[in-house]
Enzyme design. Structure first.
Site, PDB file in Angstrom:
ATOM      1  N   PRO A 253       0.388  -1.385  -0.669  1.00  0.00           N
ATOM      2  CA  PRO A 253       0.247  -0.233   0.048  1.00  0.00           C
ATOM      3  C   PRO A 253       0.689   1.198  -0.405  1.00  0.00           C
ATOM      4  O   PRO A 253       0.237   2.489  -0.594  1.00  0.00           O
ATOM      5  CB  PRO A 253      -0.875  -0.076   1.278  1.00  0.00           C
ATOM      6  CG  PRO A 253       0.162  -0.835   2.179  1.00  0.00           C
ATOM      7  CD  PRO A 253       0.773  -1.900   1.040  1.00  0.00           C
ATOM      8  N   HIS A 254       1.982   1.397   0.171  1.00  0.00           N
ATOM      9  CA  HIS A 254       2.707   2.693   0.339  1.00  0.00           C
ATOM     10  C   HIS A 254       4.515   2.203   0.744  1.00  0.00           C
ATOM     11  O   HIS A 254       5.164   1.552   0.510  1.00  0.00           O
ATOM     12  CB  HIS A 254       2.608   3.002   1.857  1.00  0.00           C
ATOM     13  CG  HIS A 254       1.198   3.178   2.512  1.00  0.00           C
ATOM     14  ND1 HIS A 254       0.327   4.066   2.417  1.00  0.00           N
ATOM     15  CD2 HIS A 254       1.253   2.403   3.901  1.00  0.00           C
ATOM     16  CE1 HIS A 254       0.121   3.790   2.906  1.00  0.00           C
ATOM     17  NE2 HIS A 254       0.067   2.874   3.230  1.00  0.00           N
ATOM     18  N   TYR A 255       4.856   2.682  -1.026  1.00  0.00           N
ATOM     19  CA  TYR A 255       6.579   3.314  -1.097  1.00  0.00           C
ATOM     20  C   TYR A 255       7.097   2.086  -1.208  1.00  0.00           C
ATOM     21  O   TYR A 255       8.132   1.498  -0.944  1.00  0.00           O
ATOM     22  CB  TYR A 255       7.027   4.305  -0.114  1.00  0.00           C
ATOM     23  CG  TYR A 255       6.188   5.628  -0.583  1.00  0.00           C
ATOM     24  CD1 TYR A 255       6.629   6.062  -1.398  1.00  0.00           C
ATOM     25  CD2 TYR A 255       5.495   6.046   0.613  1.00  0.00           C
ATOM     26  CE1 TYR A 255       5.375   7.654  -1.579  1.00  0.00           C
ATOM     27  CE2 TYR A 255       5.105   6.592   0.825  1.00  0.00           C
ATOM     28  CZ  TYR A 255       5.471   8.026   0.096  1.00  0.00           C
ATOM     29  OH  TYR A 255       4.230   9.323   0.132  1.00  0.00           O
TER      30      TYR A 255
END
Length: 227
Positions: A125-127
């Site tokens: 979900p993130h980077y």
């Protein structure tokens, strides 16, 4: 931690519940899950035209997206690719191709996916960078965690298990995350990492080789069984 060699603990059946992916047939002829990696693109090209047009749209050549999926207008999606029902592709996501995104899966902000299968409910979900990898059912990587898929000397990737090296004959192979694996923020999964079901990886970890199911990885020399 288990310290003996048994390659059977790394098979598809031990790591993954293939009822939780539209790509179940892709895994049928494979003993080890990394064996699907060279076949993902061709599988999508073959399967895409057979998908239910009441459920999926072919939005561009080789890109099939379920009508119920949520795709941010700023996401970049290249084919071949299948994005299943209820998946969420967030702002700035980059899907480079040869990717299967499962039902309810999440590909988040600034996450890059390349030649990978995300099972249903899996999350990057993130980077995150997810290259030449498989995320099992409900597997999750925290912010900044990446799968490193190419050795510095460009030699074929091996999987270290019980002190032995299992050849894969693959130049590019990131990681296999079993069902319900949790990887902490800013961890690096070195080429050929295989993580068993229900295992947790501490944040800021550097992981290499096989980590057994139902364990907690705190450091390479500190891997303990869950109680």
């Amino acid at each position: 931690m288990t310290n003996y060699f048994d390659e059977n603990i790394m098979t598809v059946d031990r790591l993954l519940d293939t009822s939780h992916t539209v790509a179940a047939r892709l895994f049928e002829e494979c003993v080890f899950p990394w064996q699907v990696l060279p076949q993902i693109g061709a599988f999508i090209i073959e399967m895409g035209p057979t998908l239910d047009r009441a459920v999926f749209d072919e939005v561009s050549h080789g890109v099939w997206i379920a009508k119920s999926a949520s795709v941010a207008p700023t996401a970049c999606i290249n084919g071949p690719c299948i994005i299943d029902e209820g998946a969420e592709i967030r702002h700035g996501a980059y899907i480079r191709g040869n990717a299967i995104i499962g039902k309810g899966a999440v590909v988040g902000n600034s996450t890059e996916i390349k030649n990978a299968v995300l099972f249903d409910k899996a999350q990057a979900p993130h980077y995150n960078y997810v290259g030449d990898s498989v995320y099992g059912y409900r597997a999750h990587t925290g912010a900044g965690a990446v799968t490193s898929n190419l050795k510095s000397d460009k030699s074929p990737v091996t999987v270290i298990c019980g002190g032995r090296r299992v050849p894969t004959e693959l130049k590019k192979f990131g990681a296999i995350l079993g069902d319900n694996v949790e990887v902490g923020c800013n961890s690096v999964l070195c080429p050929g990492t295989v993580i068993g079901r229900e295992t947790t990886i501490y944040p800021l970890s550097r992981v290499r080789g096989f980590v057994p199911e139902h364990h907690i990885f705190k450091a390479p020399d500190d891997i303990v069984e869950k109680r």
